[in-house]
Design a protein around this motif. Structure first.
Motif, PDB file in Angstrom:
ATOM      1  N   HIS A  46      66.981 101.111  82.337  1.00 36.39           N
ATOM      2  CA  HIS A  46      66.822 101.763  81.031  1.00 36.39           C
ATOM      3  C   HIS A  46      65.446 101.507  80.400  1.00 36.39           C
ATOM      4  CE1 HIS A  46      70.818 103.454  80.565  1.00 36.39           C
ATOM      5  NE2 HIS A  46      71.303 102.353  81.094  1.00 36.39           N
ATOM      6  N   PHE A  47      64.865 100.345  80.701  1.00 35.21           N
ATOM      7  CA  PHE A  47      63.566 100.014  80.100  1.00 35.21           C
ATOM      8  C   PHE A  47      62.602  99.496  81.156  1.00 35.21           C
ATOM      9  CE2 PHE A  47      67.030  99.103  77.123  1.00 35.21           C
ATOM     10  CZ  PHE A  47      66.754 100.050  76.150  1.00 35.21           C
ATOM     11  N   LYS A  48      61.430 100.102  81.199  1.00 35.66           N
ATOM     12  CA  LYS A  48      60.433  99.701  82.192  1.00 35.66           C
ATOM     13  C   LYS A  48      59.945  98.274  81.986  1.00 35.66           C
ATOM     14  CE  LYS A  48      56.659 102.308  83.825  1.00 35.66           C
ATOM     15  NZ  LYS A  48      55.814 103.537  83.808  1.00 35.66           N
ATOM     16  N   THR A  49      59.759  97.895  80.728  1.00 39.98           N
ATOM     17  CA  THR A  49      59.306  96.539  80.401  1.00 39.98           C
ATOM     18  C   THR A  49      60.030  96.050  79.147  1.00 39.98           C
ATOM     19  OG1 THR A  49      57.550  97.314  78.957  1.00 39.98           O
ATOM     20  CG2 THR A  49      56.978  97.010  81.280  1.00 39.98           C
ATOM     21  N   LYS A  50      59.867  94.778  78.860  1.00 40.11           N
ATOM     22  CA  LYS A  50      60.430  94.201  77.634  1.00 40.11           C
ATOM     23  C   LYS A  50      59.825  94.890  76.407  1.00 40.11           C
ATOM     24  CE  LYS A  50      61.045  89.831  75.159  1.00 40.11           C
ATOM     25  NZ  LYS A  50      60.541  88.441  74.971  1.00 40.11           N
ATOM     26  N   ASP A  51      58.509  95.130  76.458  1.00 34.85           N
ATOM     27  CA  ASP A  51      57.845  95.762  75.316  1.00 34.85           C
ATOM     28  C   ASP A  51      58.373  97.171  75.052  1.00 34.85           C
ATOM     29  OD1 ASP A  51      56.409  93.481  74.999  1.00 34.85           O
ATOM     30  OD2 ASP A  51      54.438  94.375  75.280  1.00 34.85           O
ATOM     31  N   GLU A  52      58.667  97.899  76.134  1.00 30.23           N
ATOM     32  CA  GLU A  52      59.223  99.238  75.946  1.00 30.23           C
ATOM     33  C   GLU A  52      60.553  99.147  75.192  1.00 30.23           C
ATOM     34  OE1 GLU A  52      58.891 102.077  79.322  1.00 30.23           O
ATOM     35  OE2 GLU A  52      60.974 102.566  78.859  1.00 30.23           O
ATOM     36  N   MET A  53      61.332  98.135  75.540  1.00 28.35           N
ATOM     37  CA  MET A  53      62.579  97.921  74.802  1.00 28.35           C
ATOM     38  C   MET A  53      62.309  97.565  73.353  1.00 28.35           C
ATOM     39  SD  MET A  53      65.196  94.742  74.886  1.00 28.35           S
ATOM     40  CE  MET A  53      63.841  93.897  74.046  1.00 28.35           C
ATOM     41  N   GLY A  54      61.298  96.717  73.115  1.00 24.71           N
ATOM     42  CA  GLY A  54      60.941  96.328  71.751  1.00 24.71           C
ATOM     43  C   GLY A  54      60.592  97.529  70.886  1.00 24.71           C
ATOM     44  N   TRP A 116      48.333  91.470  67.945  1.00 24.09           N
ATOM     45  CA  TRP A 116      47.865  91.530  69.341  1.00 24.09           C
ATOM     46  C   TRP A 116      48.589  92.574  70.179  1.00 24.09           C
ATOM     47  CZ3 TRP A 116      51.802  90.395  72.633  1.00 24.09           C
ATOM     48  CH2 TRP A 116      52.865  89.685  72.080  1.00 24.09           C
ATOM     49  N   ASN A 117      49.549  93.298  69.594  1.00 28.75           N
ATOM     50  CA  ASN A 117      50.243  94.325  70.375  1.00 28.75           C
ATOM     51  C   ASN A 117      50.126  95.680  69.682  1.00 28.75           C
ATOM     52  OD1 ASN A 117      52.359  96.061  71.458  1.00 28.75           O
ATOM     53  ND2 ASN A 117      53.023  94.267  72.597  1.00 28.75           N
ATOM     54  N   GLU A 118      49.272  96.504  70.241  1.00 32.10           N
ATOM     55  CA  GLU A 118      48.932  97.802  69.652  1.00 32.10           C
ATOM     56  C   GLU A 118      50.145  98.716  69.528  1.00 32.10           C
ATOM     57  OE1 GLU A 118      46.777 100.255  67.673  1.00 32.10           O
ATOM     58  OE2 GLU A 118      45.874  98.417  68.483  1.00 32.10           O
ATOM     59  N   ALA A 119      50.993  98.733  70.548  1.00 31.29           N
ATOM     60  CA  ALA A 119      52.154  99.623  70.538  1.00 31.29           C
ATOM     61  C   ALA A 119      53.135  99.236  69.430  1.00 31.29           C
ATOM     62  CB  ALA A 119      52.850  99.588  71.895  1.00 31.29           C
ATOM     63  N   PHE A 120      53.376  97.944  69.275  1.00 29.55           N
ATOM     64  CA  PHE A 120      54.231  97.480  68.177  1.00 29.55           C
ATOM     65  C   PHE A 120      53.606  97.835  66.834  1.00 29.55           C
ATOM     66  CE2 PHE A 120      57.901  94.827  69.326  1.00 29.55           C
ATOM     67  CZ  PHE A 120      57.793  94.829  70.695  1.00 29.55           C
ATOM     68  N   ALA A 121      52.316  97.609  66.720  1.00 29.38           N
ATOM     69  CA  ALA A 121      51.623  97.900  65.460  1.00 29.38           C
ATOM     70  C   ALA A 121      51.809  99.365  65.089  1.00 29.38           C
ATOM     71  CB  ALA A 121      50.146  97.550  65.577  1.00 29.38           C
ATOM     72  N   GLN A 122      51.655 100.238  66.065  1.00 29.63           N
ATOM     73  CA  GLN A 122      51.787 101.679  65.868  1.00 29.63           C
ATOM     74  C   GLN A 122      53.191 102.037  65.365  1.00 29.63           C
ATOM     75  OE1 GLN A 122      49.415 103.983  66.061  1.00 29.63           O
ATOM     76  NE2 GLN A 122      50.925 105.501  65.399  1.00 29.63           N
ATOM     77  N   ALA A 123      54.201 101.559  66.085  1.00 29.28           N
ATOM     78  CA  ALA A 123      55.588 101.875  65.728  1.00 29.28           C
ATOM     79  C   ALA A 123      55.930 101.335  64.344  1.00 29.28           C
ATOM     80  CB  ALA A 123      56.538 101.310  66.776  1.00 29.28           C
TER      81      ALA A 123
END
Lengths: 196, 196
Positions: A46-54, A116-123
């Motif tokens: 279901h999730f490619k990585t932990k971050d994708e799940m986050g 330090w995590n651009e994707a989290f910052a964006q969401a």
DNA sequence: ATAAAAACATACTAGTTAGTATGTTTTAAA
DNA sequence: TTTAAAACATACTAACTAGTATGTTTTTAT
């Protein structure tokens, strides 16, 4: 809901619970799959990585919950200023999934991940901006109604309201006591009344 | 300062820098000893555990710095209300070791550690309480001087000021932009003026 | 009913973690 | 100058980490 999408949602929900309590970094995938009783194969299907799940947790769990809890009510409120107070009070005392000792999920994630995590910052930015815009519009509406002073700056008020809410949730965590919530709410009322 | 106590202080200082940037949990001891160029033997001679070092950072680095930055100035201020504003502005824009993208160290640690680490909670509580008491007394002084309305509640104001500061630092992190600081400061000034 | 894809299961790996065992060197008091 | 403690150095360990390799089972379209 199909069985598969149910599995996905279960993972997100249980993972959210753990992350809200313990933080993202310190919640391991092994822990998530143990409490969900889902295997690692299923998780990584279901999730490619932990971050994708986050990111999915933010967009599929936190965002809709937040929209229901304080975007939609505020958009539909006839007295937005009163609604801001009522909503804050309700968030601090009556919202069952929010706990004194664990703070605000959006604030927690912002603090932990954003630098330090651009994707989290964006969401998280999308989430916060929606909240902010809603409050701004609510104040603007009051000004147009003549129920709030015309020299009031809606953007500033939005920042002040949101910041103080985030901050007091951190105080609640620190002291693990609702006393600070009561004192905060009294002062919030004073502040909001003075905008009239 | 002896050579040994210098080693200890170097570890605390460099570890603080890393933890402020990355968080406590995700800063490893291996990383700390690498950047300090101190060996693991030396590290564990000075600190029994990682947590003992964490508490020492709060008490020996964060606390004195905070006292210098906003406890003592506020205690000695002739116009405490103005000093609260001036200090907040200075913390947001001029304090060199505080960075927009990393937030407030005390707030970060509270958020990350407090829910599940009693020792951290204790050390941070002392820190926060000192700050809170100082603001309360400052407002009380203004009331006694007749420069702040007598119906104002100092405790509530202290919570409101501190919460909003913590919150806006989290916003700064989220947006990685000082715009929100400017808006916040304008509203803080409005709020403080209205206490008069 | 069957085939192919979707959904899940198990066993593993390479890297990282806090902490320890066992030393050697430096400092300072006698 | 000797000696004992303080201060530091090196090599290790057991547990945990995200992620992968390689399967089997279930679902779904034909």
């Amino acid at each position: 809901m199909t069985k598969a999408s149910n599995t996905r949602h279960t993972i997100l929900q249980k993972a959210f619970d753990l992350i809200y309590k313990k933080g993202y970094q310190t919640t391991s995938i092994d822990e998530i799959i143990a409490t969900t009783e889902v295997t690692k194969g299923a998780f990584y299907y279901h999730f490619k990585t932990k971050d994708e799940m986050g990111i999915a947790i933010i967009n599929e769990i936190v965002k809709p919950t937040m929209q229901d809890a304080f975007i939609f009510p505020l958009q539909n409120a006839s007295s937005p200023l009163e609604e801001i107070y009522r909503m804050t009070e309700s968030l601090l005392f009556d919202t069952p999934f929010l706990k004194l000792e664990y703070g605000c999920p959006a604030s927690n994630l912002t603090q932990e991940m954003t630098p330090w995590n651009e994707a989290f910052a964006q969401a998280l930015n999308e989430l916060i901006l929606e909240w902010q815009t809603t409050i701004e519009k609510a104040i603007q509406k009051e000004i147009e109604n003549g129920t709030v002073r015309s020299d009031i700056n809606p953007k500033q008020v939005a920042y002040f309201v949101m910041s103080s809410y985030w901050g007091i949730r951190n105080f609640g965590k620190a002291y693990n006591d609702t006393d600070c919530y009561h004192a905060y709410l009294k002062e919030l009322k004073q502040y909001l009344d003075q905008l009239k």
